[in-house]
Each structure stands twice: as C-alpha cells, then as structure tokens.
Design a protein around this motif. Structure first.
Motif, PDB file in Angstrom:
ATOM      1  N   TRP A  33       1.672  11.598  -4.951  1.00  0.00           N
ATOM      2  CA  TRP A  33       1.340  11.048  -3.640  1.00  0.00           C
ATOM      3  C   TRP A  33       2.588  10.486  -2.969  1.00  0.00           C
ATOM      4  CZ3 TRP A  33      -2.953  13.364  -3.292  1.00  0.00           C
ATOM      5  CH2 TRP A  33      -3.854  13.420  -4.355  1.00  0.00           C
ATOM      6  N   SER A  34       2.452  10.003  -1.748  1.00  0.00           N
ATOM      7  CA  SER A  34       3.605   9.635  -0.919  1.00  0.00           C
ATOM      8  C   SER A  34       4.321   8.385  -1.402  1.00  0.00           C
ATOM      9  CB  SER A  34       3.155   9.410   0.530  1.00  0.00           C
ATOM     10  OG  SER A  34       2.364   8.230   0.627  1.00  0.00           O
ATOM     11  N   GLY A  35       3.617   7.516  -2.116  1.00  0.00           N
ATOM     12  CA  GLY A  35       4.195   6.226  -2.480  1.00  0.00           C
ATOM     13  C   GLY A  35       3.949   5.147  -1.441  1.00  0.00           C
ATOM     14  N   ASN A  36       3.321   5.510  -0.318  1.00  0.00           N
ATOM     15  CA  ASN A  36       2.987   4.540   0.731  1.00  0.00           C
ATOM     16  C   ASN A  36       1.542   4.083   0.587  1.00  0.00           C
ATOM     17  OD1 ASN A  36       5.538   4.897   2.018  1.00  0.00           O
ATOM     18  ND2 ASN A  36       4.761   6.794   2.925  1.00  0.00           N
ATOM     19  N   PRO A  37       1.236   2.844   0.937  1.00  0.00           N
ATOM     20  CA  PRO A  37      -0.152   2.383   0.875  1.00  0.00           C
ATOM     21  C   PRO A  37      -1.005   3.093   1.911  1.00  0.00           C
ATOM     22  CG  PRO A  37       1.202   0.758   2.002  1.00  0.00           C
ATOM     23  CD  PRO A  37       2.151   1.794   1.443  1.00  0.00           C
ATOM     24  N   ASN A  38      -2.289   3.203   1.644  1.00  0.00           N
ATOM     25  CA  ASN A  38      -3.202   3.831   2.586  1.00  0.00           C
ATOM     26  C   ASN A  38      -3.254   3.032   3.878  1.00  0.00           C
ATOM     27  OD1 ASN A  38      -4.596   6.250   1.414  1.00  0.00           O
ATOM     28  ND2 ASN A  38      -4.956   4.807  -0.252  1.00  0.00           N
ATOM     29  N   THR A  39      -3.282   3.745   5.003  1.00  0.00           N
ATOM     30  CA  THR A  39      -3.210   3.088   6.310  1.00  0.00           C
ATOM     31  C   THR A  39      -4.410   2.179   6.560  1.00  0.00           C
ATOM     32  OG1 THR A  39      -4.200   5.055   7.326  1.00  0.00           O
ATOM     33  CG2 THR A  39      -1.811   4.921   7.303  1.00  0.00           C
ATOM     34  N   VAL A  40      -5.591   2.569   6.112  1.00  0.00           N
ATOM     35  CA  VAL A  40      -6.773   1.726   6.311  1.00  0.00           C
ATOM     36  C   VAL A  40      -6.636   0.419   5.532  1.00  0.00           C
ATOM     37  CG1 VAL A  40      -9.252   1.540   5.862  1.00  0.00           C
ATOM     38  CG2 VAL A  40      -8.325   3.620   6.871  1.00  0.00           C
ATOM     39  N   LEU A  41      -6.104   0.496   4.326  1.00  0.00           N
ATOM     40  CA  LEU A  41      -5.894  -0.721   3.542  1.00  0.00           C
ATOM     41  C   LEU A  41      -4.979  -1.683   4.284  1.00  0.00           C
ATOM     42  CD1 LEU A  41      -6.363  -1.997   0.599  1.00  0.00           C
ATOM     43  CD2 LEU A  41      -4.021  -1.218   0.181  1.00  0.00           C
ATOM     44  N   VAL A  42      -3.866  -1.180   4.773  1.00  0.00           N
ATOM     45  CA  VAL A  42      -2.908  -2.033   5.486  1.00  0.00           C
ATOM     46  C   VAL A  42      -3.560  -2.646   6.723  1.00  0.00           C
ATOM     47  CG1 VAL A  42      -0.716  -2.054   6.735  1.00  0.00           C
ATOM     48  CG2 VAL A  42      -0.929  -0.751   4.596  1.00  0.00           C
ATOM     49  N   ARG A  43      -4.272  -1.829   7.469  1.00  0.00           N
ATOM     50  CA  ARG A  43      -4.886  -2.294   8.718  1.00  0.00           C
ATOM     51  C   ARG A  43      -5.964  -3.342   8.478  1.00  0.00           C
ATOM     52  NH1 ARG A  43      -8.288   2.121  11.657  1.00  0.00           N
ATOM     53  NH2 ARG A  43      -9.916   1.240  10.343  1.00  0.00           N
ATOM     54  N   GLU A  44      -6.772  -3.140   7.440  1.00  0.00           N
ATOM     55  CA  GLU A  44      -7.942  -3.982   7.253  1.00  0.00           C
ATOM     56  C   GLU A  44      -7.733  -5.166   6.316  1.00  0.00           C
ATOM     57  OE1 GLU A  44     -10.633  -3.697   8.997  1.00  0.00           O
ATOM     58  OE2 GLU A  44      -9.870  -1.911  10.038  1.00  0.00           O
ATOM     59  N   VAL A  45      -6.651  -5.173   5.566  1.00  0.00           N
ATOM     60  CA  VAL A  45      -6.460  -6.216   4.551  1.00  0.00           C
ATOM     61  C   VAL A  45      -5.331  -7.168   4.899  1.00  0.00           C
ATOM     62  CG1 VAL A  45      -5.883  -6.596   2.100  1.00  0.00           C
ATOM     63  CG2 VAL A  45      -7.492  -4.800   2.737  1.00  0.00           C
ATOM     64  N   THR A  46      -4.439  -6.757   5.790  1.00  0.00           N
ATOM     65  CA  THR A  46      -3.280  -7.599   6.101  1.00  0.00           C
ATOM     66  C   THR A  46      -3.680  -9.018   6.478  1.00  0.00           C
ATOM     67  OG1 THR A  46      -1.867  -5.740   6.765  1.00  0.00           O
ATOM     68  CG2 THR A  46      -1.351  -7.887   7.712  1.00  0.00           C
TER      69      THR A  46
END
Length: 219
Positions: A29-42
């Motif tokens: 995988w890319s090594g980047n966190p999933n975008t939904v996780l970042v958006r919803e958990v920050t």
C-alpha cells in the motif's frame, strides 16, 4: 483491503493468501493514512483505538503520532511485522500493540474510544456484517466507530464480477443493528477521491463512509 483485490483461490487459507500477498513486495500500500480517517478523526481527542485490518500500519502509525494508543490487527503476520518496523522507524512503536487476528474466528478483547474499519473485506464465507457488529460492540460509550468501503469497482478493473455487491452507506448502517437511543449517526455518505491506477494515472474513485458515536451503554 479492497474487495476487487481478493480473488477466490480454493484450498488456500486466508492467512497464507495474505502472507503471500504481502511477501511478494516490500510495500503493498501507499504508506499514507486513509483520507477518511484523517478527515474524520483529526478533531477527536486521542484515546484508545482499534484498527481492524491494519495491513502495513499506515493508519495505526498516523493515529499513534497524534497521541492515540492503538491496537492494530491483521490476519497477516508478514504485514504486522512490517507495520511494527515502520512504527519503530517513525518513533511510535511503543504506542501500538500489533496483534494477529483472523476476524472470522477471533476478535480483540476490550472496548475502545475509536474503532476503525477501512476497506475491510473477506474471502470466502466470512460475514463482513458480523465483524462490523463486533466492531460496534467493541466501541466504548462515547466512542466512535468509523467504517469506510468502496462503492464499486475501480475504472481499471477488467472483467469485474457482477455478483459482487458493494453495500451503500444506509445498508451498512442497517447491518450494524444498532440499538435505538444508544447511537448517534454522525456521517453516512458516498464521496469521491483521487486514486492512482496501476499505470500511475490518477483516476476518480467513489467510496462510502459511515461514522457513528455510541452515546449509551447496553442495557
């Protein structure tokens, strides 16, 4: 894990399948966190988190960097060992507990302030709905359950299986069988994001996300 990336290979256990898959490359995988996780958990206050199907650990590492204490689970020991190495390199190895679980037969004990299930799909007869209901049960009062999935095959998929059903957000919510008055729906939507095709070309992908908060304990 994406549903379209999981072929049905008879007579091969899920653990062997995924260990082989991860063993074929240094990084899947890319090594980047999933975008939904970042958006919803920050904006959430860090606490305890459970990352189901953590793969190589990008989400778990992102959470740990933000102060969460993470239990990261996957069926593949190869993936878990790789995630642990990445976490140590990132300086957060002491904040993540890596555990091997075949969620078809075992589930991490305890409750968590955040339970994250991103692109959690299964080969064979394992019921995704039953695993997600277990995820809801593992969400502590006041905690959040965040589920992300695909809304369909990617544009580059050749000969997609027409019998595969990608549940819509309301179907995911219904399948959780959440008791009335004990949960608050914070998000239930489809959304588009950019994903690179295997040839490196950027394409638009439609996914869905469900986010619910547990507001009361079971009676």
């Amino acid at each position: 894990m994406t549903r379209e990336s999981i072929p049905d290979i008879p007579d091969v256990s899920d653990e062997t399948f995924w260990d082989t898959r991860y063993g074929e490359n240094d990084r899947v995988w890319s090594g980047n966190p999933n975008t939904v996780l970042v958006r919803e958990v920050t904006a959430l206050e860090p606490g305890s988190a459970l990352d189901l199907g953590c793969g190589e650990g990008a989400d778990a590492i992102w959470l740990a960097r933000r102060g969460w204490r993470v239990t990261a689970t996957d069926i593949s020991q190869v993936a878990l060992d790789r995630g642990a190495r990445h976490a140590a390199e990132a300086g957060v190895g002491d904040r993540i507990d890596w555990r091997r679980h075949d969620l078809a037969t075992s589930f991490p004990a305890g409750t968590f302030d955040l339970v994250s299930a991103h692109f959690l799909y299964f080969r064979g007869d394992t019921s995704r709905e039953e695993v997600l209901r277990a995820a809801a049960s593992a969400t502590a009062p006041g905690g959040v359950l965040l589920i992300a999935g695909h809304a369909g095959y990617p544009s580059w998929e050749q000969n997609p299986d027409p019998t595969v059903h990608f549940p819509k957000p309301d179907e995911v919510l219904d399948s959780l069988q959440l008791p009335d008055g004990q949960w608050e729906v914070l998000l239930s939507e489809e959304h588009e994001r950019t994903q690179l095709a295997p040839d490196g070309r950027p394409t638009t992908r439609t996914d869905n996300a469900v986010k619910v908060r547990r507001v009361g304990a079971d009676h």
